[in-house]
Design a protein around this motif. Sequence first.
Motif, mmCIF file in Angstrom:
data_model
loop_
_atom_site.group_PDB
_atom_site.id
_atom_site.type_symbol
_atom_site.label_atom_id
_atom_site.label_comp_id
_atom_site.label_asym_id
_atom_site.label_seq_id
_atom_site.Cartn_x
_atom_site.Cartn_y
_atom_site.Cartn_z
ATOM 1 N N GLN A 1 0.801 -1.223 0.000
ATOM 2 C CA GLN A 1 0.000 0.000 0.000
ATOM 3 C C GLN A 1 0.831 1.269 0.000
ATOM 4 O O GLN A 1 0.496 2.238 -0.686
ATOM 5 C CB GLN A 1 -0.910 0.026 1.238
ATOM 6 C CG GLN A 1 -2.219 -0.699 1.090
ATOM 7 C CD GLN A 1 -3.114 -0.414 2.286
ATOM 8 O OE1 GLN A 1 -2.864 -0.872 3.393
ATOM 9 N NE2 GLN A 1 -4.150 0.361 2.056
ATOM 10 N N ASP B 1 -4.219 5.733 -6.412
ATOM 11 C CA ASP B 1 -5.532 5.402 -5.843
ATOM 12 C C ASP B 1 -5.471 5.334 -4.317
ATOM 13 O O ASP B 1 -6.445 5.643 -3.627
ATOM 14 C CB ASP B 1 -6.074 4.091 -6.425
ATOM 15 C CG ASP B 1 -5.161 2.904 -6.172
ATOM 16 O OD1 ASP B 1 -3.970 3.126 -5.895
ATOM 17 O OD2 ASP B 1 -5.639 1.752 -6.251
ATOM 18 N N THR B 2 -4.300 4.966 -3.766
ATOM 19 C CA THR B 2 -4.135 4.959 -2.308
ATOM 20 C C THR B 2 -4.173 6.383 -1.765
ATOM 21 O O THR B 2 -4.862 6.672 -0.776
ATOM 22 C CB THR B 2 -2.800 4.292 -1.916
ATOM 23 O OG1 THR B 2 -2.809 2.931 -2.349
ATOM 24 C CG2 THR B 2 -2.590 4.335 -0.406
ATOM 25 N N SER C 1 -5.469 9.017 -3.232
ATOM 26 C CA SER C 1 -6.811 9.576 -3.459
ATOM 27 C C SER C 1 -7.787 9.108 -2.388
ATOM 28 O O SER C 1 -8.595 9.897 -1.880
ATOM 29 C CB SER C 1 -7.325 9.169 -4.845
ATOM 30 O OG SER C 1 -6.496 9.694 -5.856
ATOM 31 N N LYS C 2 -7.700 7.834 -2.034
ATOM 32 C CA LYS C 2 -8.611 7.297 -1.019
ATOM 33 C C LYS C 2 -8.373 7.966 0.331
ATOM 34 O O LYS C 2 -9.321 8.317 1.045
ATOM 35 C CB LYS C 2 -8.426 5.784 -0.899
ATOM 36 C CG LYS C 2 -9.395 5.128 0.081
ATOM 37 C CD LYS C 2 -9.204 3.621 0.111
ATOM 38 C CE LYS C 2 -10.161 2.969 1.104
ATOM 39 N NZ LYS C 2 -9.969 1.492 1.158
ATOM 40 N N LEU C 3 -7.104 8.167 0.682
ATOM 41 C CA LEU C 3 -6.777 8.808 1.961
ATOM 42 C C LEU C 3 -7.320 10.237 2.013
ATOM 43 O O LEU C 3 -7.878 10.671 3.025
ATOM 44 C CB LEU C 3 -5.258 8.836 2.161
ATOM 45 C CG LEU C 3 -4.566 7.494 2.418
ATOM 46 C CD1 LEU C 3 -3.050 7.678 2.393
ATOM 47 C CD2 LEU C 3 -5.008 6.909 3.751
ATOM 48 N N ASN D 1 -9.673 11.679 -0.056
ATOM 49 C CA ASN D 1 -11.112 11.814 -0.307
ATOM 50 C C ASN D 1 -11.971 11.432 0.899
ATOM 51 O O ASN D 1 -13.158 11.763 0.942
ATOM 52 C CB ASN D 1 -11.519 10.975 -1.516
ATOM 53 C CG ASN D 1 -10.973 11.547 -2.816
ATOM 54 O OD1 ASN D 1 -10.680 12.735 -2.899
ATOM 55 N ND2 ASN D 1 -10.821 10.704 -3.828
ATOM 56 N N THR D 2 -11.382 10.730 1.866
ATOM 57 C CA THR D 2 -12.146 10.359 3.065
ATOM 58 C C THR D 2 -11.977 11.374 4.198
ATOM 59 O O THR D 2 -12.559 11.206 5.272
ATOM 60 C CB THR D 2 -11.719 8.967 3.572
ATOM 61 O OG1 THR D 2 -10.302 8.951 3.792
ATOM 62 C CG2 THR D 2 -12.076 7.889 2.560
#
Length: 266
Positions: A108, A116-117, A119-121, A123-124
């Motif tokens: 990761q 994408d890792t 972005s996920k961090l 965007n949340t």
Amino acid sequence: IIRTDHLTINLVMKDENEEHNFQLFRECLSTPLIEKSSIAPTKKARKARAGRKTAIKPISASTEEPDDAAELADFIDYVATEIFTNLPPELQTLTYSTWLNTPSLQSQYSIPVPQDTISKLINTLPLAITDTLTTYSILTPTKTTLEFLTPVLTSYLETLTTAPPAAAQLRAKATECEICLREWVPLTFHHLIPRAVHAKALKRGWHTEDRLESVAWLCRACHSFVHRVASHEELARDWFTVERLMEREDVRRFGEWVGRVRWKAT
């Protein structure tokens, strides 16, 4: 407890790793915020119309002073706390040893971190963080939260997943940044002769091999500034000691200014 003009935050760290990582994250976040605040805006001079005796003469561009250092430190503290406490717990306590011995963490969070890792961090994170960054003009119509925080998170993860320096370098580690003299911020080791130009430095006789691994201990803000004002080749050829760097007026003035950005006790 961190007090800011915005609110009072109770920040309770569970262990030493979490406290260390928060300080590191705050330093990574402070770099772009300090850079933005240290670049003073200038006012454009008015241009007089030709042929008018009563025309207003051009006014010399005036430079505004950077934002108050204490207020900037409070703001950095506030934003860093809001973001850090909303990161996954595994990132709040991550160490090099844990990362090295956990395949799932390596997949990761290895550099380069998959987009994408990242972005996920980001965007949340709570929308309030984006609102704050927008209100204080950190974000612009052309820069999103993702674009602003991607290099911050990448720098944070890169530091955590990089093997510690050799024991010899650790023994020589300074207790304060060698440019701004702050002793309460995490330090990074700056290769005074950048590794990318070691071969050229030897070939052109700038340095002998025993000098190639010379380092200086700098805070992240000063480290970033040094690389902004000189290329790798210029650093190796002309600015290869802290003393030489401090002969530059821009480095000296930046060090004096950033030295006033102090974190409040937590």
